[in-house]
Design a protein around this motif. Structure first.
Motif, PDB file in Angstrom:
ATOM      1  N   MET A   1       1.098  -1.252   0.004  1.00  0.00           N
ATOM      2  CA  MET A   1       0.017   0.000   0.023  1.00  0.00           C
ATOM      3  C   MET A   1       0.813   1.099   0.013  1.00  0.00           C
ATOM      4  O   MET A   1       0.656   2.271  -0.660  1.00  0.00           O
ATOM      5  N   ARG A   2       1.900   1.240   0.991  1.00  0.00           N
ATOM      6  CA  ARG A   2       2.877   2.371   0.941  1.00  0.00           C
ATOM      7  C   ARG A   2       3.348   2.896  -0.701  1.00  0.00           C
ATOM      8  O   ARG A   2       3.178   3.998  -0.914  1.00  0.00           O
ATOM      9  N   THR A   3       3.776   1.779  -1.307  1.00  0.00           N
ATOM     10  CA  THR A   3       4.155   2.557  -2.739  1.00  0.00           C
ATOM     11  C   THR A   3       3.034   3.318  -3.471  1.00  0.00           C
ATOM     12  O   THR A   3       3.226   4.242  -4.137  1.00  0.00           O
ATOM     13  N   LEU A   4       1.832   2.472  -3.639  1.00  0.00           N
ATOM     14  CA  LEU A   4       0.684   3.326  -4.386  1.00  0.00           C
ATOM     15  C   LEU A   4       0.357   4.085  -3.926  1.00  0.00           C
ATOM     16  O   LEU A   4       0.095   5.371  -4.584  1.00  0.00           O
ATOM     17  N   CYS A   5       0.155   4.389  -2.346  1.00  0.00           N
ATOM     18  CA  CYS A   5      -0.184   5.403  -1.923  1.00  0.00           C
ATOM     19  C   CYS A   5       0.802   6.759  -2.134  1.00  0.00           C
ATOM     20  O   CYS A   5       0.477   7.993  -2.256  1.00  0.00           O
ATOM     21  N   SER A   6       2.059   6.270  -1.895  1.00  0.00           N
ATOM     22  CA  SER A   6       3.207   7.368  -2.047  1.00  0.00           C
ATOM     23  C   SER A   6       3.215   7.806  -3.439  1.00  0.00           C
ATOM     24  O   SER A   6       3.482   9.242  -3.701  1.00  0.00           O
ATOM     25  N   SER A   7       3.145   7.049  -4.420  1.00  0.00           N
ATOM     26  CA  SER A   7       3.065   7.472  -5.705  1.00  0.00           C
ATOM     27  C   SER A   7       1.971   8.581  -6.207  1.00  0.00           C
ATOM     28  O   SER A   7       1.996   9.529  -6.724  1.00  0.00           O
ATOM     29  N   THR A   8       0.663   8.303  -5.539  1.00  0.00           N
ATOM     30  CA  THR A   8      -0.320   9.135  -5.792  1.00  0.00           C
ATOM     31  C   THR A   8      -0.281  10.366  -5.128  1.00  0.00           C
ATOM     32  O   THR A   8      -0.337  11.533  -5.670  1.00  0.00           O
ATOM     33  N   LEU A   9       0.339  10.258  -4.010  1.00  0.00           N
ATOM     34  CA  LEU A   9       0.630  11.797  -3.256  1.00  0.00           C
ATOM     35  C   LEU A   9       1.784  12.785  -3.694  1.00  0.00           C
ATOM     36  O   LEU A   9       1.633  13.804  -3.802  1.00  0.00           O
ATOM     37  N   ILE A  10       2.675  11.832  -4.531  1.00  0.00           N
ATOM     38  CA  ILE A  10       3.621  12.851  -5.103  1.00  0.00           C
ATOM     39  C   ILE A  10       3.078  13.328  -6.366  1.00  0.00           C
ATOM     40  O   ILE A  10       3.205  14.428  -6.555  1.00  0.00           O
ATOM     41  N   GLY A  11       2.296  12.555  -7.166  1.00  0.00           N
ATOM     42  CA  GLY A  11       1.828  13.243  -8.050  1.00  0.00           C
ATOM     43  C   GLY A  11       0.715  14.352  -7.733  1.00  0.00           C
ATOM     44  O   GLY A  11       0.481  15.342  -8.463  1.00  0.00           O
ATOM     45  N   VAL A  84     -10.547  12.951  -9.944  1.00  0.00           N
ATOM     46  CA  VAL A  84      -9.531  11.946 -10.427  1.00  0.00           C
ATOM     47  C   VAL A  84      -8.497  11.519  -9.355  1.00  0.00           C
ATOM     48  O   VAL A  84      -8.288  10.240  -9.233  1.00  0.00           O
ATOM     49  N   PHE A  85      -7.983  12.521  -8.760  1.00  0.00           N
ATOM     50  CA  PHE A  85      -7.047  11.967  -7.525  1.00  0.00           C
ATOM     51  C   PHE A  85      -7.772  11.312  -6.267  1.00  0.00           C
ATOM     52  O   PHE A  85      -7.241  10.673  -5.935  1.00  0.00           O
ATOM     53  N   GLY A  86      -8.999  11.468  -6.330  1.00  0.00           N
ATOM     54  CA  GLY A  86      -9.887  11.037  -5.172  1.00  0.00           C
ATOM     55  C   GLY A  86     -10.102   9.586  -5.648  1.00  0.00           C
ATOM     56  O   GLY A  86      -9.763   8.509  -4.939  1.00  0.00           O
ATOM     57  N   ALA A  87     -10.131   9.286  -6.823  1.00  0.00           N
ATOM     58  CA  ALA A  87     -10.348   7.847  -7.570  1.00  0.00           C
ATOM     59  C   ALA A  87      -9.046   7.180  -7.349  1.00  0.00           C
ATOM     60  O   ALA A  87      -8.993   6.091  -6.860  1.00  0.00           O
ATOM     61  N   LEU A  88      -7.999   7.973  -7.533  1.00  0.00           N
ATOM     62  CA  LEU A  88      -6.677   7.278  -7.580  1.00  0.00           C
ATOM     63  C   LEU A  88      -6.214   6.879  -6.020  1.00  0.00           C
ATOM     64  O   LEU A  88      -5.739   6.187  -5.680  1.00  0.00           O
ATOM     65  N   TRP A  89      -6.684   7.796  -5.234  1.00  0.00           N
ATOM     66  CA  TRP A  89      -6.494   7.467  -3.703  1.00  0.00           C
ATOM     67  C   TRP A  89      -7.283   6.142  -3.341  1.00  0.00           C
ATOM     68  O   TRP A  89      -6.725   5.374  -2.751  1.00  0.00           O
ATOM     69  N   TRP A  90      -8.688   6.249  -3.685  1.00  0.00           N
ATOM     70  CA  TRP A  90      -9.253   5.014  -3.394  1.00  0.00           C
ATOM     71  C   TRP A  90      -8.696   3.784  -4.027  1.00  0.00           C
ATOM     72  O   TRP A  90      -8.626   2.732  -3.052  1.00  0.00           O
ATOM     73  N   CYS A  91      -7.973   3.919  -5.241  1.00  0.00           N
ATOM     74  CA  CYS A  91      -7.540   2.626  -5.822  1.00  0.00           C
ATOM     75  C   CYS A  91      -6.169   2.231  -5.056  1.00  0.00           C
ATOM     76  O   CYS A  91      -5.744   1.069  -5.000  1.00  0.00           O
ATOM     77  N   SER A  92      -5.329   3.403  -4.777  1.00  0.00           N
ATOM     78  CA  SER A  92      -4.296   3.099  -4.111  1.00  0.00           C
ATOM     79  C   SER A  92      -4.376   2.492  -2.745  1.00  0.00           C
ATOM     80  O   SER A  92      -3.710   1.263  -2.475  1.00  0.00           O
ATOM     81  N   VAL A  93      -5.432   2.971  -1.877  1.00  0.00           N
ATOM     82  CA  VAL A  93      -5.634   2.353  -0.679  1.00  0.00           C
ATOM     83  C   VAL A  93      -6.105   0.830  -0.795  1.00  0.00           C
ATOM     84  O   VAL A  93      -5.782   0.091  -0.224  1.00  0.00           O
ATOM     85  N   ASP A 100      -0.889  -6.102   0.006  1.00  0.00           N
ATOM     86  CA  ASP A 100      -0.336  -6.370   1.270  1.00  0.00           C
ATOM     87  C   ASP A 100      -0.731  -7.593   2.096  1.00  0.00           C
ATOM     88  O   ASP A 100       0.146  -8.506   2.341  1.00  0.00           O
ATOM     89  N   GLU A 101      -2.038  -7.927   2.022  1.00  0.00           N
ATOM     90  CA  GLU A 101      -2.663  -9.197   2.234  1.00  0.00           C
ATOM     91  C   GLU A 101      -1.990 -10.419   1.373  1.00  0.00           C
ATOM     92  O   GLU A 101      -1.724 -11.319   2.034  1.00  0.00           O
ATOM     93  N   PHE A 102      -1.816 -10.345   0.357  1.00  0.00           N
ATOM     94  CA  PHE A 102      -1.242 -11.179  -0.558  1.00  0.00           C
ATOM     95  C   PHE A 102       0.217 -11.465  -0.156  1.00  0.00           C
ATOM     96  O   PHE A 102       0.525 -12.749  -0.094  1.00  0.00           O
ATOM     97  N   LYS A 103       0.844 -10.492   0.034  1.00  0.00           N
ATOM     98  CA  LYS A 103       2.403 -10.572   0.395  1.00  0.00           C
ATOM     99  C   LYS A 103       2.307 -11.483   1.655  1.00  0.00           C
ATOM    100  O   LYS A 103       3.392 -12.018   1.827  1.00  0.00           O
ATOM    101  N   ALA A 104       1.640 -10.857   2.696  1.00  0.00           N
ATOM    102  CA  ALA A 104       1.654 -11.492   3.984  1.00  0.00           C
ATOM    103  C   ALA A 104       1.331 -12.943   3.977  1.00  0.00           C
ATOM    104  O   ALA A 104       1.917 -14.025   4.434  1.00  0.00           O
ATOM    105  N   GLN A 105       0.338 -13.488   3.108  1.00  0.00           N
ATOM    106  CA  GLN A 105      -0.236 -14.806   2.959  1.00  0.00           C
ATOM    107  C   GLN A 105       0.833 -15.684   2.062  1.00  0.00           C
ATOM    108  O   GLN A 105       1.390 -16.571   2.538  1.00  0.00           O
ATOM    109  N   ARG A 106       1.677 -15.023   1.244  1.00  0.00           N
ATOM    110  CA  ARG A 106       2.800 -15.450   0.542  1.00  0.00           C
ATOM    111  C   ARG A 106       3.971 -15.664   1.607  1.00  0.00           C
ATOM    112  O   ARG A 106       4.661 -16.827   1.482  1.00  0.00           O
ATOM    113  N   ALA A 107       4.265 -14.835   2.264  1.00  0.00           N
ATOM    114  CA  ALA A 107       5.529 -15.211   3.580  1.00  0.00           C
ATOM    115  C   ALA A 107       4.951 -16.231   4.271  1.00  0.00           C
ATOM    116  O   ALA A 107       6.133 -16.831   4.690  1.00  0.00           O
ATOM    117  N   ALA A 108       3.733 -16.044   4.523  1.00  0.00           N
ATOM    118  CA  ALA A 108       3.247 -17.352   5.681  1.00  0.00           C
ATOM    119  C   ALA A 108       3.580 -18.511   5.160  1.00  0.00           C
ATOM    120  O   ALA A 108       4.012 -19.697   5.672  1.00  0.00           O
TER     121      ALA A 108
END
Length: 117
Positions: A1-11, A84-93, A100-108
Motif C-alpha cells: 500500500m505504501r508504494t501506491l499511496c506514495s506515488s499518488t501523493l507525489i503526483g 481524478v485524484f480521489g479515485a486514484l487515492w481510493w484505488c491506491s488504498v 499487502d494481504e497477498f504478500k503476507a499470505q505468501r510470506a506465511a
C-alpha cells in the motif's frame, strides 16, 4: 500500500504546485495566500508519504483529497482533478491493502514450506 499511496501523493503534490502557479495568474486571490495554502498541502503530501502506514494516515489522505476537491472554488479545473485524484487515492488504498494481504499470505506460506519439509 505504501508504494501506491506514495506515488499518488507525489503526483498530487506536483498537481498542487502547478495549480498554484495557474491560480496566481487566473484568480484575484493574493499570491501569499495561494502559496501558503498550496505549500501546506504540498508539505502534507510529502510528509504523508512517509507516514502512510501509521494509524489514521489514510484518513488524513482522504481529508487532503477533499481539500483538493474544495480548491475548485478558487480554480474550477480542480473539481475535475479532485475527482481524478480521489479515485486514484481510493484505488491506491484498496488495491494496496489487497497486495499487502497477498504478500503476507505468501510470506506465511514460504515460512511454512521449509518447516513441512
Amino acid at each position: 500500500m505504501r508504494t501506491l499511496c506514495s506515488s499518488t501523493l507525489i503526483g498530487e503534490a506536483l498537481l498542487i504546485m502547478f495549480a498554484g502557479l495557474v491560480a496566481m495568474k487566473l484568480t484575484d486571490v493574493g499570491t501569499g495566500t495561494i502559496w501558503a495554502v498550496s505549500g501546506v498541502a504540498i508539505l502534507l503530501c510529502v510528509l504523508l508519504c512517509g507516514a502512510i502506514t501509521r494509524p489514521g494516515a489514510v484518513w488524513v489522505g482522504w481529508a487532503l483529497q477533499l481539500g483538493v476537491l474544495a480548491s475548485g472554488l478558487v480554480l474550477p479545473t480542480m473539481y475535475a482533478f479532485g475527482v481524478v485524484f480521489g479515485a486514484l487515492w481510493w484505488c491506491s488504498v484498496h488495491y494496496g491493502r489487497k497486495i499487502d494481504e497477498f504478500k503476507a499470505q505468501r510470506a506465511a506460506a514460504e515460512q511454512a514450506a521449509p518447516a513441512a519439509a
